[in-house]
Every structure is written in C-alpha cells, then in structure tokens.
Enzyme design. Structure first.
Site, short mmCIF file in Angstrom:
data_model
loop_
_atom_site.label_atom_id
_atom_site.label_comp_id
_atom_site.label_asym_id
_atom_site.label_seq_id
_atom_site.Cartn_x
_atom_site.Cartn_y
_atom_site.Cartn_z
N ASP A 1 0.85 -1.19 0.00
CA ASP A 1 0.00 0.00 0.00
C ASP A 1 0.89 1.24 0.00
OD1 ASP A 1 0.86 -0.59 2.68
OD2 ASP A 1 -0.61 0.84 3.45
N GLU B 1 -0.09 -1.08 5.81
CA GLU B 1 0.98 -0.58 6.67
C GLU B 1 0.84 0.91 6.95
OE1 GLU B 1 4.89 0.94 7.98
OE2 GLU B 1 3.76 1.54 6.23
N1 BES Z 1 8.65 3.23 5.42
C1 BES Z 1 7.97 3.85 6.50
C2 BES Z 1 8.68 3.65 7.83
C3 BES Z 1 9.91 4.51 8.01
C4 BES Z 1 9.80 5.89 7.89
C5 BES Z 1 11.09 3.95 8.32
C6 BES Z 1 10.91 6.69 8.08
C7 BES Z 1 12.21 4.74 8.50
C8 BES Z 1 12.10 6.12 8.36
C9 BES Z 1 6.58 3.27 6.61
O1 BES Z 1 5.97 3.00 5.40
C10 BES Z 1 5.69 4.27 7.32
O2 BES Z 1 5.60 5.38 6.91
N2 BES Z 1 5.06 3.86 8.39
C11 BES Z 1 4.11 4.66 9.09
C12 BES Z 1 3.51 3.78 10.17
C13 BES Z 1 2.43 4.45 10.96
C14 BES Z 1 1.18 4.60 10.14
C15 BES Z 1 2.14 3.64 12.19
C16 BES Z 1 4.79 5.87 9.70
O3 BES Z 1 5.94 5.77 10.20
O4 BES Z 1 4.18 6.94 9.69
ZN ZN Z 2 7.04 2.07 4.08
#
Ligand code: BES
Ligand code: ZN
Length: 484
Positions: A102, A168
């Site tokens: 997603d 996710e």
């Molecule tokens: N790829 C990101 C996670 C990430 C962001 C890792 C920055 C390292 C640095 C992931 O897709 C993401 O954005 N996750 C969300 C999760 C949230 C909805 C709980 C986020 O971090 O906002």
């Molecule tokens: Zn991500």
C-alpha cells in the site's frame, strides 16, 4: 568464503529495463490504504504482486484478514504470503522478508511535478512516482532477486518466506494477530531463522546503512462538537461557543514550536542517554546539509547533527496532522464548523509503554478542555498504536548484511536507528523469537510520504543486488547460539 555473485549481478544489470517496467506497472496501481474508495486498487496491487511471484514458481497465498475495525463494510486487503522455492530445502537457512504494497495518498494538486501514479524517469535516473521508494521498489526488489537467480542459473541460497501487507500506512490493521498465528508450530512462518525488512532509507545519498531501531507511533483524535450543524459566522459568531476555537486551544497545549512535548509525564518515560549511546552519534555519516536537503529548507530545530539525530531516533516527538471537518478549501468561507476532529500522533521510544502514554494523553487533553470552561463536548481516542523496536546489530543477520553492503557498495554501512515506524517489526521479533534487520534500498532525498516521491535507478538496481547478496551471505554465516 565470499560467494560468487558475478553472474547474478550481471543478470540484474542486463534486466534493468524489465525491472523498471515492473515498477512502472506497480506504481500505476493507486493502492492507497487510507482512502476507502481505493480499496479495490489495494487488493489489485496485492494480486499483481502475487501473480508476479506465482509466475516465478513461488508458492503464494492471498490470506484474508477480515473486516476493517471501525469500518465493518470494508474488507481489509489480504496478506500476500509465500515461499520460494515452493518446496522447502531442509539443508538451507530460512529467511522471512516483509514489505508493504500500500502507499500514502497522492494527488497532482498536492504539488507533484508529474502524475503521482505514473512512473516518470528523468535524465538523471530519478524515478518519480508514489510508492517508488515506499515500499514498492524494495518489495519488487525481492521479486527481481528471484527472477535474476533463475535467469542467471544460480542456485537460490536460502528458503525465502514472504509476507507482504496492504495496510501498513494505516497502522497495519489486522496483521499482528495474523503474524502471531502464522509463527506458531506447524504454521507458515514457523521455520524463519531471521527476518529482513526493506522499508526505510539511508541517512544521506551516498552511504548505505543497516537499521536496528524504530520509533513507535500512537495516533490520536480529539473530537469537539456543539452546534447541531455548520453555522453562519455572521449570524452566530459571538453568540455560539465554537468547536474549532476550543480545538485550536486544546491542540496548542500539546507541544511547543521547538518540538518539546508539553503533556506532563511524557518526557519522564524516556530512557536516559548513556555515555556509550551518546558516543555513537558522532561517527554517523550525516550532516546538517543532508537534513536541509531532505527538508527542502533550513528550518531545523537544532544546529548540530548529534541533537538532530537524537531528536529523530531516540526522543519522542508529537506532530499535529490535521483537522477533519474544518474549512480547508482555498478562498474564504464564513462558516463555523459544528464538529471538528483534530489529529495528532506521538512517536514513542524506549521505555515508553503505549498504555501509559495513552493515560497521560487522555488526562491532559481532558484537563486542557475542562480548563476552557466550554459548553461544547469533547472526546479523545486512540486510532492506532505500534510499539518502538530496538534490536541487536551484533547478530549474524547484521554481519551478513554488512558484508553484502561492502560487496555491492564498496563501503561499510552505518548502523542507524530511525524515527519512522513499521508497526509489525516488534511483532515479527517477538513472534519468531528471531533477529530482525532493516535493510534499506532508497536514500534520504526520496521524499517518502511527500510530493515527488522517487527512487533513484542506481538505488533500485544496486539495491536488488544488495538484497540478493544479503541472502547469499546470510546463508553462509555461522549460526550463533543466541537467537536474537
Ligand atoms: N517506510 C515507513 C517507515 C519509516 C519511515 C522507516 C521513516 C524509517 C524512516 C513506513 O511506510 C511508514 O511510513 N510507516 C508509518 C507507520 C504508521 C502509520 C504507524 C509511519 O511511520 O508513519
Ligand atoms: Zn514504508
């Protein structure tokens, strides 16, 4: 002994165009998990991924995850799980990889220079498109690794278990229970010896990294309502108590302009900084210019790199995201919104326990609202929460990945933590009892979640080599006694 990877690497290079086409097809499917009306596209993307892997002879399954909590009319997109080779080779190690198919919402009108759901490659090899780096490029990386092995006639070095999800970006709804169930004896993920997630980014644009920590995320809503419907501010301004005014005043008590969280008790939950940890930051390849480049401005909070990295990795932060129900269109509308819902989230770090954070948040918001003496009504609730994760980078999983980085990028990786969240990381660690590694493909300038998200062709192609090389090195690492 260093594995012979030459023919695998050559095959990756000679299939560059086909791999970019695969990414183009994936980016063209607007699999936005946060927009209900796009749910069929999220499912379509999951099925596209499954069909690509089916076509390579993997054993794939689309597992239903049930209805979306709070939106019972909506089916969650399936978990796409699989195994390659289809039949387990008992003599080989088993590696479980996770990624998400997603993406964040994107509209041309947000300020994109190109159509967000059309992969656009410029003359510098920058491939623009929503999901290019987060996380379609890395997920397809695993597909391309399998295909390159087949085309090169190189034996696949491990048993690969795959888990790809479609929620996710919305807090991984439904996936925790699924993972816990599938890690039980006799179930799909039972045999995993280690876990690898490619869903983060380098700190800069030249130096690769391996990541051993993430912040958690607790996401809240504050709803304030009063009048029965939206009102004319000329007629009712000055006579009705306004929900939006109350909300702004409550939200303003959460955090100050330098990111200091003002909710009493929150900062006291944070693990103290040890001398040893403090000494790690100075050697990390990161400069304030890296920050300014990815910020697109020089509006950082701190003047130095150490405080900046600590602010991102090891201290909590509170961000205010938006207000539902408020007037947000261009122009001037003289409306008093009747009901508004403010959204904010807290990135959590060791040793913050999410239920404790919730309690402090609810009690502070309640008090701040009561302090207004308003006749409106207020409700505050948690939308989702995922816990922080910090692992040991001394494990053979990391040693193997470091060797793979040196082989492909000819430099040693930095060991980093990150400020973002991947809610299931800790779930994988706990449910498998095995080490989890984050092995990024993209760089700091990729603008994940932002306008003009991109993945550099170089990071995609070398990243495919990296993921493949990692599997070869991990197959060779001596298994140490400790599981984590
Ligand atoms: N790829 C990101 C996670 C990430 C962001 C890792 C920055 C390292 C640095 C992931 O897709 C993401 O954005 N996750 C969300 C999760 C949230 C909805 C709980 C986020 O971090 O906002
Ligand atoms: Zn991500």
């Amino acid at each position: 002994m260093a594995p012979n990877l030459d023919s695998f690497f050559k095959t990756v290079d000679s299939n560059t165009d086909a791999f970019i086409e695969r990414l183009r097809k994936a980016v063209a499917i607007p699999s936005v998990s946060a927009e209900d009306e796009r749910r069929p596209d999220v499912v379509k993307m999951g099925m596209f991924l499954k069909s690509q892997l089916d076509g390579l002879g993997a054993h794939m399954e689309a597992r239903p995850l049930g209805k979306q909590p709070g939106k019972e009319h909506l089916e969650l997109p399936p978990a796409i799980i699989g195994r390659y080779p289809a039949k387990k080779d008992e003599s080989k190690r088993t590696i479980l990889v996770y990624g998400h198919y997603d993406v964040q919402p994107a509209n041309l009108s947000d300020g994109w220079n190109t159509e967000p759901f059309e992969l656009t490659v410029d003359d510098k090899g920058r491939m623009y498109g929503r999901g290019s780096t987060d996380d379609k490029g890395p997920v397809l990386g695993w597909v391309n690794v399998i295909e390159s092995h087949q085309k090169a006639g190189v034996e696949f070095p491990v048993n690969l278990l795959m888990c790809f999800e479609g929620m996710e970006e919305y807090g991984s709804e439904g996936l925790d229970d699924f993972i816990i169930e599938e890690c039980k004896p006799g179930k799909f993920f039972e045999d995993a010896d280690a876990v690898c997630i490619s869903d983060n980014y380098w700190l800069g644009t030249e130096k690769p990294c391996l990541t051993y920590g993430l912040r958690g995320c607790s996401y809240y809503s504050i709803e304030i309502k009063g009048p029965g419907q939206d009102l004319h501010s000329g007629v009712f301004g000055g006579t009705a108590q306004e929900p939006m005014t109350d909300l702004m005043r409550v939200m303003a008590t959460l955090v100050d302009g330098n990111g200091k969280i003002l909710i009493p008790g929150i900062n006291e939950l944070v693990a103290p900084l040890s001398k040893e940890e403090q000494s790690l930051y100075k050697d990390i390849a990161f400069t304030m210019d890296n920050l300014y480049e990815s910020l697109g401005s020089t509006t950082g909070i701190f003047p130095d790199k150490e405080s900046t990295l600590m602010g991102r990795w090891r201290y909590p932060s509170l961000s205010i995201h938006g207000v539902e129900g408020a007037f947000s269109a261009p122009g001037a509308k003289t409306v008093i919104p009747a009901k508004v819902t403010g959204k904010f989230s807290i990135r959590t770090v060791p040793d913050m326990e999410p239920p404790e954070v919730d309690k402090l948040v609810y009690s502070h918001v309640q008090q701040a609202f009561e302090h207004l003496g308003s006749k409106n009504t207020m409700k505050c609730w948690l939308q989702h929460s995922g816990k922080w994760w910090v692992a040991s980078p001394k494990h053979w999983n990391f040693t193997a990945a470091a060797k793979a980085v040196e082989r492909v990028w000819k430099t040693k990786p930095d060991l980093t933590r990150e400020g973002g969240s991947i809610p299931v990381t800790l779930t994988f660690e706990q449910a498998t009892g095995k080490n989890v590694l984050l092995l990024p493909m993209g760089s700091s300038t990729d603008a994940a979640h932002s306008v003009n998200e991109k993945l550099d062709k170089r990071n995609y192609i070398e990243g495919i080599k990296l993921l493949g090389a990692y599997l070869h090195y991990v197959a060779e690492e001596p298994m140490k006694a400790a599981a984590l």
